[in-house]
Design a protein around this motif. Structure first.
Motif, PDB file in Angstrom:
ATOM      1  N   PHE A   1      33.352  28.510  20.766  1.00 53.61           N
ATOM      2  CA  PHE A   1      33.471  27.417  20.170  1.00 53.61           C
ATOM      3  C   PHE A   1      35.046  27.284  21.263  1.00 53.61           C
ATOM      4  N   GLN A   2      34.828  26.138  21.535  1.00 49.97           N
ATOM      5  CA  GLN A   2      35.953  26.245  22.012  1.00 49.97           C
ATOM      6  C   GLN A   2      37.085  25.675  21.330  1.00 49.97           C
ATOM      7  N   LEU A   3      38.414  26.392  21.774  1.00 48.76           N
ATOM      8  CA  LEU A   3      39.410  25.135  20.474  1.00 48.76           C
ATOM      9  C   LEU A   3      40.623  24.515  21.561  1.00 48.76           C
ATOM     10  N   THR A   4      41.110  23.388  20.831  1.00 54.11           N
ATOM     11  CA  THR A   4      41.700  22.680  21.852  1.00 54.11           C
ATOM     12  C   THR A   4      42.916  21.920  20.476  1.00 54.11           C
ATOM     13  N   PRO A   5      43.500  21.719  20.614  1.00 54.26           N
ATOM     14  CA  PRO A   5      44.875  21.488  19.841  1.00 54.26           C
ATOM     15  C   PRO A   5      44.658  20.289  19.884  1.00 54.26           C
ATOM     16  N   HIS A   6      45.089  19.974  17.746  1.00 56.31           N
ATOM     17  CA  HIS A   6      44.998  18.222  18.473  1.00 56.31           C
ATOM     18  C   HIS A   6      46.715  18.005  18.265  1.00 56.31           C
ATOM     19  N   CYS A   7      47.167  18.370  18.147  1.00 50.06           N
ATOM     20  CA  CYS A   7      48.963  18.029  17.798  1.00 50.06           C
ATOM     21  C   CYS A   7      49.697  19.012  18.412  1.00 50.06           C
ATOM     22  N   ARG A   8      50.580  19.389  18.811  1.00 48.82           N
ATOM     23  CA  ARG A   8      51.583  20.330  18.591  1.00 48.82           C
ATOM     24  C   ARG A   8      51.562  21.394  17.746  1.00 48.82           C
ATOM     25  N   THR A   9      50.465  22.958  17.918  1.00 50.55           N
ATOM     26  CA  THR A   9      50.205  23.277  16.809  1.00 50.55           C
ATOM     27  C   THR A   9      50.473  25.310  17.163  1.00 50.55           C
TER      28      THR A   9
ATOM     29  N   THR B   1      45.809  19.214  23.069  1.00 54.67           N
ATOM     30  CA  THR B   1      44.189  19.399  24.132  1.00 54.67           C
ATOM     31  C   THR B   1      44.320  20.270  25.284  1.00 54.67           C
ATOM     32  N   GLU B   2      45.941  21.617  25.115  1.00 55.44           N
ATOM     33  CA  GLU B   2      46.205  22.411  25.281  1.00 55.44           C
ATOM     34  C   GLU B   2      44.845  23.634  25.123  1.00 55.44           C
ATOM     35  N   ALA B   3      43.688  23.875  26.108  1.00 58.08           N
ATOM     36  CA  ALA B   3      43.129  24.220  25.636  1.00 58.08           C
ATOM     37  C   ALA B   3      43.768  26.077  24.912  1.00 58.08           C
ATOM     38  N   ILE B   4      42.751  26.535  24.043  1.00 61.08           N
ATOM     39  CA  ILE B   4      43.559  27.797  23.611  1.00 61.08           C
ATOM     40  C   ILE B   4      42.766  28.915  24.024  1.00 61.08           C
ATOM     41  N   SER B   5      42.793  29.607  24.830  1.00 56.07           N
ATOM     42  CA  SER B   5      41.834  30.878  25.289  1.00 56.07           C
ATOM     43  C   SER B   5      42.248  31.395  24.844  1.00 56.07           C
TER      44      SER B   5
ATOM     45  N   MET C   1      49.004  41.370  10.634  1.00 57.40           N
ATOM     46  CA  MET C   1      49.541  40.110  11.484  1.00 57.40           C
ATOM     47  C   MET C   1      50.590  40.301  12.293  1.00 57.40           C
ATOM     48  N   ILE C   2      51.707  39.827  11.544  1.00 59.26           N
ATOM     49  CA  ILE C   2      53.083  39.845  12.131  1.00 59.26           C
ATOM     50  C   ILE C   2      53.484  40.597  12.852  1.00 59.26           C
ATOM     51  N   LYS C   3      53.143  42.327  12.155  1.00 59.14           N
ATOM     52  CA  LYS C   3      53.866  43.082  13.224  1.00 59.14           C
ATOM     53  C   LYS C   3      52.733  42.986  14.296  1.00 59.14           C
ATOM     54  N   HIS C   4      51.288  42.870  14.295  1.00 55.32           N
ATOM     55  CA  HIS C   4      50.920  43.549  15.469  1.00 55.32           C
ATOM     56  C   HIS C   4      49.894  42.145  16.725  1.00 55.32           C
ATOM     57  N   GLY C   5      50.277  41.145  16.346  1.00 54.89           N
ATOM     58  CA  GLY C   5      50.269  39.461  16.299  1.00 54.89           C
ATOM     59  C   GLY C   5      51.493  38.839  17.196  1.00 54.89           C
ATOM     60  N   THR C   6      51.045  37.499  18.033  1.00 55.95           N
ATOM     61  CA  THR C   6      52.196  37.386  18.439  1.00 55.95           C
ATOM     62  C   THR C   6      52.182  35.517  18.244  1.00 55.95           C
ATOM     63  N   VAL C   7      53.324  35.424  18.337  1.00 55.89           N
ATOM     64  CA  VAL C   7      53.522  33.605  17.636  1.00 55.89           C
ATOM     65  C   VAL C   7      53.063  32.392  19.066  1.00 55.89           C
ATOM     66  N   GLU C   8      52.173  31.904  18.652  1.00 60.56           N
ATOM     67  CA  GLU C   8      52.172  31.620  20.251  1.00 60.56           C
ATOM     68  C   GLU C   8      51.969  29.253  19.849  1.00 60.56           C
ATOM     69  N   THR C   9      52.678  28.816  20.428  1.00 60.64           N
ATOM     70  CA  THR C   9      52.662  27.308  20.233  1.00 60.64           C
ATOM     71  C   THR C   9      51.629  26.353  21.659  1.00 60.64           C
TER      72      THR C   9
END
Length: 253
Positions: free
Chosen positions: A104-112, A51-55, A39-47
């Motif tokens: 599902f709709q994915l929504t952060p509760h706080c800075r995530t 309430t910003e929707a995770i698309s 996952m670390i090799k092929h994924g990206t760390v996203e912040t």
């Protein structure tokens, strides 16, 4: 890449605990380290901000590193009510789609902060982590079961729907245990939106919970929640025995 979330010696990703359903699967659990490396090799760390929707595309998936994410079923049923399916926490694997019919709709509760494998890197990830063909169906099954359970738990009074949301918020690591109960960063509007309850009905439900000593509001975005006190089993049993005696006495008359 953020400080503390690098690969070598990282205290952000490499120490993320495996989900309980993977811990219970010995072959997959033994490969948890390999999975994280892939996952670390092929994924990206996203912040993401609150309430910003995770698309996410249907084939994409993520690992929650820090914060919390609400997974909700958006209103499309007859009653038009939103359903909070899960409140993801650190170490949870998540996806926005189980199938074409269940998304599902994915929504952060706080800075995530999340580690996400996007569609463009999925083939490379799967070629490196061959057990993905076994892991993804288990992830989908778990999400589908959580959705079915949520539908069962949200049948009933609006007060029960709100209490369910409060209990989920209280059990999440983003809450804090205090003498007043679990301190939760959330306002009434967020709670009633997650519970799928109209404002008027929610107002009555909140008042009832306050009077019962379950909730104490502090300002607009902070509250304390306590689980409802349950009658001890011995007391209930005594009440049941008393009721049975009274019933027999009435039958003799």
């Amino acid at each position: 890449m953020m400080a503390g979330i690098g690969f070598a010696g990282s205290s952000g990703i490499m120490d993320v605990p495996a989900p309980s359903w993977i811990e219970g699967d010995e072959p997959l659990f033994s490969q948890w380290g390999q999975f994280l490396i892939a996952m670390i090799k092929h994924g990206t760390v996203e912040t993401f901000r609150r309430t910003e929707a995770i698309s996410m595309a249907s084939s994409e998936f993520g690992l929650l590193i820090e914060g919390g994410v609400f997974a909700t079923d958006e209103p499309k049923r007859v009653d038009g009510r939103r359903v909070l399916v899960q409140f993801f926490q650190r170490g949870d694997l998540f996806a926005a789609a189980v199938s074409s019919n269940l998304q599902f709709q994915l929504t952060p509760h706080c800075r995530t902060i999340c580690l996400i494998v996007r569609e463009r890197a999925l083939d490379a990830f799967k070629n490196e982590f061959l057990s993905w063909a076994r892991l993804r169906p288990l992830l989908n099954d778990g999400l589908a079961q959580a959705y079915s359970q949520a539908l069962i738990e949200t049948v009933g009074r609006d007060q029960d729907r709100i209490r369910r949301v409060l209990a989920m918020l209280a059990k999440h690591p983003t809450s804090t245990d205090t003498k007043l109960g679990s301190e939760i960063e959330a306002g009434k509007q967020l709670i009633r939106d997650l519970a799928g309850v109209q404002k008027r009905s929610a107002t009555r439900a909140f008042q009832a919970l306050v009077e019962a000593g379950c909730v104490e509001f502090h300002g607009y975005k902070r509250l304390f929640y306590k689980e409802p006190q349950r009658e001890p089993q011995t007391v209930r049993h005594k009440h049941q025995q008393t009721g049975a005696v009274c019933q027999r006495s009435q039958q003799r008359r």
